[in-house]
Design a protein around this motif. Sequence first.
Motif, PDB file in Angstrom:
ATOM      1  N   ILE A 129       0.767  -1.286   0.027  1.00  0.00           N
ATOM      2  CA  ILE A 129       0.144  -0.050   0.064  1.00  0.00           C
ATOM      3  C   ILE A 129       0.743   1.183   0.152  1.00  0.00           C
ATOM      4  CG2 ILE A 129      -1.672   1.414   1.398  1.00  0.00           C
ATOM      5  CD1 ILE A 129      -3.005  -1.512   2.200  1.00  0.00           C
ATOM      6  N   CYS A 130       2.016   1.164   0.636  1.00  0.00           N
ATOM      7  CA  CYS A 130       2.840   2.349   0.675  1.00  0.00           C
ATOM      8  C   CYS A 130       3.523   2.628  -0.638  1.00  0.00           C
ATOM      9  CB  CYS A 130       4.286   2.039   1.550  1.00  0.00           C
ATOM     10  SG  CYS A 130       3.853   2.064   3.302  1.00  0.00           S
ATOM     11  N   TYR A 131       3.886   1.521  -1.490  1.00  0.00           N
ATOM     12  CA  TYR A 131       4.714   1.848  -2.720  1.00  0.00           C
ATOM     13  C   TYR A 131       3.990   1.680  -4.013  1.00  0.00           C
ATOM     14  CZ  TYR A 131       8.438   0.784   0.734  1.00  0.00           C
ATOM     15  OH  TYR A 131       9.262   0.842   2.024  1.00  0.00           O
ATOM     16  N   THR A 132       3.044   1.071  -3.941  1.00  0.00           N
ATOM     17  CA  THR A 132       2.184   0.587  -5.338  1.00  0.00           C
ATOM     18  C   THR A 132       1.624   1.827  -5.847  1.00  0.00           C
ATOM     19  OG1 THR A 132       1.714  -1.468  -4.747  1.00  0.00           O
ATOM     20  CG2 THR A 132       0.557  -0.457  -6.523  1.00  0.00           C
ATOM     21  N   PRO A 133       0.905   2.790  -5.231  1.00  0.00           N
ATOM     22  CA  PRO A 133       0.407   4.210  -5.679  1.00  0.00           C
ATOM     23  C   PRO A 133       1.349   4.828  -6.433  1.00  0.00           C
ATOM     24  CG  PRO A 133      -0.591   3.801  -3.562  1.00  0.00           C
ATOM     25  CD  PRO A 133       0.496   2.890  -3.724  1.00  0.00           C
ATOM     26  N   ALA A 134       2.548   5.198  -5.876  1.00  0.00           N
ATOM     27  CA  ALA A 134       3.507   5.837  -6.404  1.00  0.00           C
ATOM     28  C   ALA A 134       4.155   5.161  -7.835  1.00  0.00           C
ATOM     29  CB  ALA A 134       4.610   6.089  -5.429  1.00  0.00           C
ATOM     30  N   PHE A 135       4.086   3.973  -7.621  1.00  0.00           N
ATOM     31  CA  PHE A 135       4.626   3.260  -9.146  1.00  0.00           C
ATOM     32  C   PHE A 135       3.774   3.380 -10.149  1.00  0.00           C
ATOM     33  CE2 PHE A 135       4.493  -0.821 -11.446  1.00  0.00           C
ATOM     34  CZ  PHE A 135       5.817  -0.683 -12.103  1.00  0.00           C
ATOM     35  N   LEU A 136       2.442   3.515  -9.675  1.00  0.00           N
ATOM     36  CA  LEU A 136       1.212   3.429 -10.638  1.00  0.00           C
ATOM     37  C   LEU A 136       1.207   4.963 -11.313  1.00  0.00           C
ATOM     38  CD1 LEU A 136      -1.628   1.517  -9.061  1.00  0.00           C
ATOM     39  CD2 LEU A 136       0.019   0.685 -11.134  1.00  0.00           C
ATOM     40  N   ALA A 137       1.682   5.989 -10.257  1.00  0.00           N
ATOM     41  CA  ALA A 137       1.753   7.178 -10.940  1.00  0.00           C
ATOM     42  C   ALA A 137       2.840   7.313 -11.885  1.00  0.00           C
ATOM     43  CB  ALA A 137       2.178   8.130  -9.682  1.00  0.00           C
ATOM     44  N   THR A 138       4.002   6.759 -11.978  1.00  0.00           N
ATOM     45  CA  THR A 138       4.872   6.872 -12.931  1.00  0.00           C
ATOM     46  C   THR A 138       4.400   6.172 -14.236  1.00  0.00           C
ATOM     47  OG1 THR A 138       5.871   4.674 -12.462  1.00  0.00           O
ATOM     48  CG2 THR A 138       6.593   6.635 -11.293  1.00  0.00           C
ATOM     49  N   LEU A 139       3.602   5.111 -14.167  1.00  0.00           N
ATOM     50  CA  LEU A 139       3.006   4.703 -15.354  1.00  0.00           C
ATOM     51  C   LEU A 139       2.008   5.647 -15.955  1.00  0.00           C
ATOM     52  CD1 LEU A 139       2.436   0.937 -14.286  1.00  0.00           C
ATOM     53  CD2 LEU A 139       4.482   2.019 -15.320  1.00  0.00           C
ATOM     54  N   ALA A 140       1.198   6.234 -15.104  1.00  0.00           N
ATOM     55  CA  ALA A 140       0.394   7.211 -15.566  1.00  0.00           C
ATOM     56  C   ALA A 140       0.961   8.471 -16.420  1.00  0.00           C
ATOM     57  CB  ALA A 140      -0.622   7.724 -14.429  1.00  0.00           C
ATOM     58  N   PHE A 141       1.994   8.657 -16.246  1.00  0.00           N
ATOM     59  CA  PHE A 141       2.834   9.836 -16.854  1.00  0.00           C
ATOM     60  C   PHE A 141       2.449   9.572 -18.364  1.00  0.00           C
ATOM     61  CE2 PHE A 141       7.000   9.910 -19.257  1.00  0.00           C
ATOM     62  CZ  PHE A 141       7.038  11.227 -19.341  1.00  0.00           C
ATOM     63  N   TYR A 142       2.921   8.173 -19.045  1.00  0.00           N
ATOM     64  CA  TYR A 142       2.764   8.042 -20.328  1.00  0.00           C
ATOM     65  C   TYR A 142       1.317   8.122 -20.981  1.00  0.00           C
ATOM     66  CZ  TYR A 142       7.427   6.087 -19.471  1.00  0.00           C
ATOM     67  OH  TYR A 142       8.745   5.797 -19.155  1.00  0.00           O
ATOM     68  N   LEU A 143       0.437   8.180 -20.278  1.00  0.00           N
ATOM     69  CA  LEU A 143      -0.879   8.436 -20.695  1.00  0.00           C
ATOM     70  C   LEU A 143      -1.226   9.742 -20.396  1.00  0.00           C
ATOM     71  CD1 LEU A 143      -2.921   5.509 -18.627  1.00  0.00           C
ATOM     72  CD2 LEU A 143      -2.174   5.738 -21.152  1.00  0.00           C
TER      73      LEU A 143
END
Length: 286
Positions: A88-102
Motif C-alpha cells: 500500500i505504501c509503494y504501489t500508488p507511487a509506482f502506478l503514478a509513474t506509469l500514468a505519466f505515459y498516458l
Amino acid sequence: MESIILKLVFPPPPSIFLNTLSLINIPSLALGGLSELRGNNMPYSKFFITNNNNNNNVNATNLQKQSSSQEKKTTEEVKVSSRLGMLICYTPAFLATLAFYLLFPQESYSLRMLLLNLTLALHFFKRIFEVLCVHKYSGNMGLKTAVIIGTGYLSSTASMIYAQHLSQGLGEPTIDLKYIGSLLFLIGLSGNFYHHYLLSQLREKGEKKYKIPKGGLFGLVICPHYMFEIIEFLGFFFISQTLHSFSIAIGTMFYLGGRSVATRQWYLTKFEDFPQHVKALIPYLF
C-alpha cells in the motif's frame, strides 16, 4: 550564489501550489527526522515494537516507555499484514509513474523527462520487488499508517513529475547534470538493494530476534541502505534539476539522517557489544 543556482536548476514554475510545496518539504521532512531522533517513531519499525527487557540501561527504559505509549495510541487501528501494508505504501507511487505515459505522451520524447520518470518507476518497482521477494516480516502494520506513507510517496512522486512537466519549454540549466544524476541513481539503487538483501539474511525463517547487521558497509555505518537511498534522491534532483526535486532530496536527507541516528541509538541500547566505531550514516564522519 544566485547565479550558481540559476546555472544548476530550471526557473521556478508558474505554480503557487508547487512552489509552496517546495518550501514546505524541507522543514516538514527535517521535523520528521527530528521526531524520529526524539523517539516519536513511525509505528511500523523496530523502534515502535522493540522490547528492551534484557537491558537495564536508562535509555532502553525510556525507549520502552515511548514504545508502550505509542502502542496504546494505535491499539484500535486496523491492522494488515506487513507485506500488504508495504505494498500500500509503494504501489500508488509506482502506478503514478506509469500514468505519466498516458497523461503526457508527447513528453515521452524529452530525455530529461523520460529519465526522471524511468528512475522513479525503477525506484518503486525495486521496493515492490523487495516487499514480495526479499524482506522478511515478523508483525503487522497499521492500515492508517500505510495509507499515510503511501500518500506521501505518491505526492512526492507525482509532484516531481509535474514540476518537470511545468519546466518544459523553459530555459535549460547551463550545467547539465542529468547523466551524472543517472549514474548516482544507479549507484544508490544497487547499494540500497544489496544492503536490504543483507538485512533480509540476518534472520532464519520464523526467527524474530534482532541481530547486528554484518557485511557490505555495515561494518562502517549502521544505515548504509539509508545512505544509498539519499544518493538515489540526489540522482532524481540531478536528473530533473528543478527546485522542487531539490527540496525533496534535501528533506529526505534530513529525515533519513535523523532516522539513522535513532537506529544507531537503538542498537546501542539493545546490544552491549555494538561496535562503537560504527557511525550512523556516513562512514567515519556521521
